[in-house]
Design a protein around this motif. Structure first.
Motif, PDB file in Angstrom:
ATOM      1  N   GLN A 136      -4.366  -9.512  -0.942  1.00 35.59           N
ATOM      2  CA  GLN A 136      -4.217  -8.254  -1.664  1.00 35.59           C
ATOM      3  C   GLN A 136      -4.330  -7.059  -0.716  1.00 35.59           C
ATOM      4  O   GLN A 136      -3.740  -6.003  -0.972  1.00 35.59           O
ATOM      5  CB  GLN A 136      -5.287  -8.164  -2.758  1.00 35.59           C
ATOM      6  N   LEU A 137      -5.071  -7.201   0.362  1.00 37.18           N
ATOM      7  CA  LEU A 137      -5.209  -6.111   1.336  1.00 37.18           C
ATOM      8  C   LEU A 137      -3.846  -5.704   1.875  1.00 37.18           C
ATOM      9  O   LEU A 137      -3.565  -4.504   2.045  1.00 37.18           O
ATOM     10  CB  LEU A 137      -6.129  -6.554   2.471  1.00 37.18           C
ATOM     11  N   LEU A 138      -3.003  -6.672   2.165  1.00 37.47           N
ATOM     12  CA  LEU A 138      -1.653  -6.386   2.661  1.00 37.47           C
ATOM     13  C   LEU A 138      -0.870  -5.574   1.641  1.00 37.47           C
ATOM     14  O   LEU A 138      -0.220  -4.569   1.984  1.00 37.47           O
ATOM     15  CB  LEU A 138      -0.932  -7.701   2.976  1.00 37.47           C
ATOM     16  N   LEU A 139      -0.942  -5.972   0.378  1.00 40.71           N
ATOM     17  CA  LEU A 139      -0.219  -5.248  -0.667  1.00 40.71           C
ATOM     18  C   LEU A 139      -0.794  -3.853  -0.865  1.00 40.71           C
ATOM     19  O   LEU A 139      -0.039  -2.890  -1.094  1.00 40.71           O
ATOM     20  CB  LEU A 139      -0.281  -6.036  -1.975  1.00 40.71           C
ATOM     21  N   ASP A 140      -2.108  -3.702  -0.770  1.00 46.76           N
ATOM     22  CA  ASP A 140      -2.729  -2.379  -0.942  1.00 46.76           C
ATOM     23  C   ASP A 140      -2.270  -1.427   0.151  1.00 46.76           C
ATOM     24  O   ASP A 140      -2.016  -0.236  -0.111  1.00 46.76           O
ATOM     25  CB  ASP A 140      -4.257  -2.511  -0.913  1.00 46.76           C
ATOM     26  N   ALA A 141      -2.180  -1.918   1.379  1.00 50.95           N
ATOM     27  CA  ALA A 141      -1.726  -1.068   2.481  1.00 50.95           C
ATOM     28  C   ALA A 141      -0.282  -0.632   2.269  1.00 50.95           C
ATOM     29  O   ALA A 141       0.081   0.527   2.524  1.00 50.95           O
ATOM     30  CB  ALA A 141      -1.872  -1.813   3.804  1.00 50.95           C
ATOM     31  N   ILE A 142       0.542  -1.533   1.787  1.00 52.81           N
ATOM     32  CA  ILE A 142       1.950  -1.196   1.515  1.00 52.81           C
ATOM     33  C   ILE A 142       2.047  -0.180   0.389  1.00 52.81           C
ATOM     34  O   ILE A 142       2.789   0.816   0.474  1.00 52.81           O
ATOM     35  CB  ILE A 142       2.744  -2.468   1.180  1.00 52.81           C
ATOM     36  N   ASP A 143       1.301  -0.407  -0.688  1.00 53.39           N
ATOM     37  CA  ASP A 143       1.357   0.506  -1.830  1.00 53.39           C
ATOM     38  C   ASP A 143       0.855   1.897  -1.462  1.00 53.39           C
ATOM     39  O   ASP A 143       1.382   2.911  -1.946  1.00 53.39           O
ATOM     40  CB  ASP A 143       0.535  -0.066  -2.993  1.00 53.39           C
ATOM     41  N   ALA A 144      -0.152   1.968  -0.588  1.00 54.19           N
ATOM     42  CA  ALA A 144      -0.643   3.276  -0.136  1.00 54.19           C
ATOM     43  C   ALA A 144       0.431   4.003   0.660  1.00 54.19           C
ATOM     44  O   ALA A 144       0.613   5.226   0.518  1.00 54.19           O
ATOM     45  CB  ALA A 144      -1.902   3.092   0.702  1.00 54.19           C
ATOM     46  N   GLU A 145       1.164   3.266   1.473  1.00 55.11           N
ATOM     47  CA  GLU A 145       2.253   3.867   2.252  1.00 55.11           C
ATOM     48  C   GLU A 145       3.367   4.349   1.334  1.00 55.11           C
ATOM     49  O   GLU A 145       3.920   5.437   1.512  1.00 55.11           O
ATOM     50  CB  GLU A 145       2.796   2.838   3.251  1.00 55.11           C
ATOM     51  N   LEU A 146       3.692   3.557   0.340  1.00 49.47           N
ATOM     52  CA  LEU A 146       4.733   3.966  -0.617  1.00 49.47           C
ATOM     53  C   LEU A 146       4.312   5.233  -1.358  1.00 49.47           C
ATOM     54  O   LEU A 146       5.132   6.139  -1.577  1.00 49.47           O
ATOM     55  CB  LEU A 146       5.002   2.833  -1.606  1.00 49.47           C
ATOM     56  N   ALA A 147       3.050   5.300  -1.752  1.00 51.42           N
ATOM     57  CA  ALA A 147       2.560   6.486  -2.464  1.00 51.42           C
ATOM     58  C   ALA A 147       2.624   7.723  -1.570  1.00 51.42           C
ATOM     59  O   ALA A 147       2.994   8.815  -2.026  1.00 51.42           O
ATOM     60  CB  ALA A 147       1.132   6.249  -2.942  1.00 51.42           C
ATOM     61  N   ASP A 148       2.283   7.572  -0.289  1.00 52.22           N
ATOM     62  CA  ASP A 148       2.338   8.714   0.632  1.00 52.22           C
ATOM     63  C   ASP A 148       3.755   9.234   0.795  1.00 52.22           C
ATOM     64  O   ASP A 148       3.962  10.438   1.025  1.00 52.22           O
ATOM     65  CB  ASP A 148       1.783   8.302   2.001  1.00 52.22           C
ATOM     66  N   ARG A 149       4.734   8.360   0.679  1.00 53.38           N
ATOM     67  CA  ARG A 149       6.132   8.776   0.855  1.00 53.38           C
ATOM     68  C   ARG A 149       6.799   9.110  -0.469  1.00 53.38           C
ATOM     69  O   ARG A 149       8.005   9.360  -0.515  1.00 53.38           O
ATOM     70  CB  ARG A 149       6.913   7.668   1.566  1.00 53.38           C
ATOM     71  N   GLY A 150       6.039   9.069  -1.544  1.00 50.42           N
ATOM     72  CA  GLY A 150       6.597   9.412  -2.847  1.00 50.42           C
ATOM     73  C   GLY A 150       7.490   8.342  -3.415  1.00 50.42           C
ATOM     74  O   GLY A 150       8.268   8.606  -4.346  1.00 50.42           O
ATOM     75  N   ALA A 151       7.384   7.120  -2.900  1.00 48.78           N
ATOM     76  CA  ALA A 151       8.209   6.020  -3.408  1.00 48.78           C
ATOM     77  C   ALA A 151       7.506   5.344  -4.572  1.00 48.78           C
ATOM     78  O   ALA A 151       6.292   5.456  -4.753  1.00 48.78           O
ATOM     79  CB  ALA A 151       8.485   5.009  -2.294  1.00 48.78           C
TER      80      ALA A 151
END
Length: 632
Positions: A136-151
């Motif tokens: 889940q850590l991998l997915l959390d890092a990806i989701d945080a990046e998506l949120a920062d880019r407005g995706a």
């Protein structure tokens, strides 16, 4: 949207007559490019990353109305042309290139991967206690990046669900499996990466990794004192041979590298992801030594990386790290390239093994498992398995045939028969046991030697694998042969010392055949399960790369033979009853009722155990077939 001309800064730099000056002009041109600028067909939307010689932007390509990643860098080498031919699920797709600013800069546009990089995941690792890390850590890092880019965060999918259920070591193996496969694909097309590091591995919204920024272009004639200027790579992740090639005073060169150098860098990166730090000591001075301090920094790192991984770094491995993953990562980090996996596909297969719990625990048993602890006692276990299997046959023979024969013999005849039996038994059974040990010698001693660090050639290992899968058959054959010969000698002895009727002798011979059937079926499952579960995986672990289709066929054949032996075990009670009452008169039947009852009870209990071992054996054989199929 401003164009470059609108910025009021002239990016064209007059040629100064030297390569070094030209590079300085390219640096100046690159330095003024920023988000909000339009270059050629591209609107640069936001800066995704920057390095010493390049910048990467998220851009909109006007003509195609799509989002792309645009890398703007110094113009040298043929990297884009080469990478445009790479079409792999885990390599960023390069579309095309443009030359800008009087051909001083190169614009390469490629597939946009929105989930950030492994560097973002590594930051998340540093913030998360080891016991709380999971897929889940991998997915959390990806989701945080998506949120920062407005995706928009993607909806749940099978891939994301699988990752979320993984332990952190399994997630590392999952990433490694895909990246190793990508490196193998590139290497088979003559392309090395040379700069594996967290910032160069992009992640999709689903969590799938993609290699980017292949450093395939280098020019040893660039007039610059800093070898990394033309060679590329990151000191923190370089293999020893790549460090030597980057050293200004060593004879090694980039031409000496092969895919094993990339696999070393991949091992360093995955180790860092798994534990939170690299598997060797690096300081800021080592990672950014400057031109003058570069030789000394490389020398220090070469000295460190020429030694096995120290215990303090091994202690960083999480408690739930499978032994298989530990072995695979350490093989990647071997100082000598000859000790590393030779190809990316070989490494990918080993990472795949790490994701198969049953298979990995067979090939690399945990240190607290009974398989690991009992492995040194194989000879004793082989002996006990043979004795246990034959014990029931001996007891049946003594109680069944003894009750029939004793009333028919005088005391003198009985004493003579015992002397005759001792004459045959003492040399006969030790010889049979010695024969069994000789037939099983490779299956016993070669795995033991491997566990103690010995090395064997591929032919010897192949013969040992074959022998290990036939130990149960050989034990059954020796046991059955022993009972047949014992039956012949027993009946012959009765003919010499007594005058029993022919029907009695025939009955005794048939019951000894039953004893032979008992000695065939039960020892087979005991010995076969042990050797398949404990000895054969040791041979696989040390003989990877030498497996063939014949190994898979032998595993399948053993599964079929096990079904036959299970049928024999199931038939023992029925055969015993049919032969136990044959050729006897009604007055003799009461003598053998007790022995028949106990035989049936023993046979049913033994069959239950044999069936349980059969099912376990089936599971092991399927897992080992998966291992053999991957070539590990």
């Amino acid at each position: 949207m401003e164009t470059l001309a609108d910025t009021g800064t002239a990016l064209a730099v007059t040629a100064l007559g030297t390569d070094g000056a030209a590079a300085t002009g390219a640096d100046a041109a690159l330095g003024v490019i920023d988000a909000g600028t339009r270059i050629d067909d591209f609107d640069l939307l936001t800066l995704l990353g920057r390095g010493a010689f390049a910048r990467v932007f998220l851009a909109r390509q006007r003509s195609m109305q799509r989002l792309v990643a645009v890398k703007i860098s110094h113009n040298h080498g043929n990297e884009p042309q080469t990478l445009a031919h790479l079409d792999h699920d885990h390599i960023v797709r390069v579309f095309d290139q443009r030359l800008i600013e009087d051909d001083r800069l190169k614009l390469v546009y490629m597939q946009y991967v929105p989930g950030g990089t492994v560097l973002g995941v590594l930051r998340q690792v540093h913030k998360t206690p080891p016991e709380l890390r999971s897929g889940q850590l991998l997915l959390d890092a990806i989701d945080a990046e998506l949120a920062d880019r407005g995706a928009i965060r993607p909806s749940d999918s099978r891939i994301r669900s699988d990752i979320a259920r993984m332990s952190w070591p399994e997630a590392i193996a999952w990433l490694g499996r895909r990246l190793a496969d990508a490196l193998d694909y590139a290497a088979r097309r003559g392309v090395l990466h040379r700069d594996i590091k967290p910032a160069n591995v992009l992640l999709t919204a689903e969590g799938s990794p993609k290699l980017a920024d292949f450093n395939i272009s280098f020019d040893e004639h660039v007039r610059d004192a800093h070898p990394l200027r033309y060679f590329g790579g990151s000191l923190a992740y370089m293999s020893p041979e790549q460090l030597a090639a980057a050293h200004p005073d060593r004879l090694a060169s980039a031409a000496d590298l092969d895919t094993r150098s990339d696999l070393y860098a991949l091992g360093v990166m995955l180790w860092e992801l798994l534990t939170g730090r690299r598997p060797f000591e690096t300081t800021d001075a080592d990672l950014d030594p400057g031109t003058d301090g570069l030789p000394e920094a490389i020398d220090r790192q070469l000295e460190i990386r020429s030694r096995p991984i120290e215990r303090r770094f091994l202690a960083d491995l999480p408690a739930d790290c499978p032994a298989a993953l530990r072995r695979v990562l350490l093989s990647c980090l071997a100082p000598d390239p000859a000790d590393r996996p030779e190809r990316g596909r070989e490494l990918a297969a080993q990472f795949e093994l790490c994701l198969d719990e049953r298979a990995r625990n067979l090939v690399d048993p945990p240190k607290n498992s009974w398989q690991y602890r009992l492995a040194p006692w194989t000879l004793l276990i082989t002996t006990i398995a043979g004795l246990v299997g034959n014990f029931g046959a001996v007891m049946y023979n003594k109680n069944h045939n003894g009750r029939l024969v004793e009333p028919a013999l005088t005391a003198q005849q009985h004493a003579s028969l015992e002397k005759l039996g001792l004459f045959f038994d003492w040399p006969f059974y030790p010889l049979l046991f010695a024969l069994l040990l000789y037939l099983c010698r490779r299956a016993i001693w070669i795995p033991r030697g491997l566990r103690h660090g010995k090395r064997y050639d591929a032919e010897t290992l192949a013969r040992a694998r074959t022998d290990t899968l036939t130990v149960g058959d050989r034990a059954a054959l020796v046991g059955f042969t022993g009972w047949v010969l014992a039956g012949i000698s027993f009946v012959t002895g009765l003919l010499v010392v007594g005058d029993l009727p022919a029907t009695m002798l025939l009955h005794l011979l048939m019951t000894l055949v039953v004893c032979g059937a008992i000695s065939v079926s039960y020892p087979f499952f005991l010995t076969t399960y042990w050797y398949v579960h404990c000895q054969y995986p040791t041979l696989l672990r040390h003989g990877r790369g030498d497996l063939t289709a014949e190994d898979a066929q032998r595993l399948q054949a053993l599964g079929k033979r096990a079904t036959v032996y299970l049928g024999i075990a199931a038939a023992v009670p029925m055969i015993a009853v049919l032969t136990g009452v044959s050729f006897l008169n009604p007055g003799q039947l009461p003598l053998i009722v007790g022995s028949m009852r106990w035989l049936c009870i023993f046979a049913v209990a033994a069959f239950v155990i044999a069936y349980w071992l059969f099912r376990k054996l089936e599971d092991d054989l399927r897992a080992l077939q998966r291992v053999v199929a991957t070539g590990v």
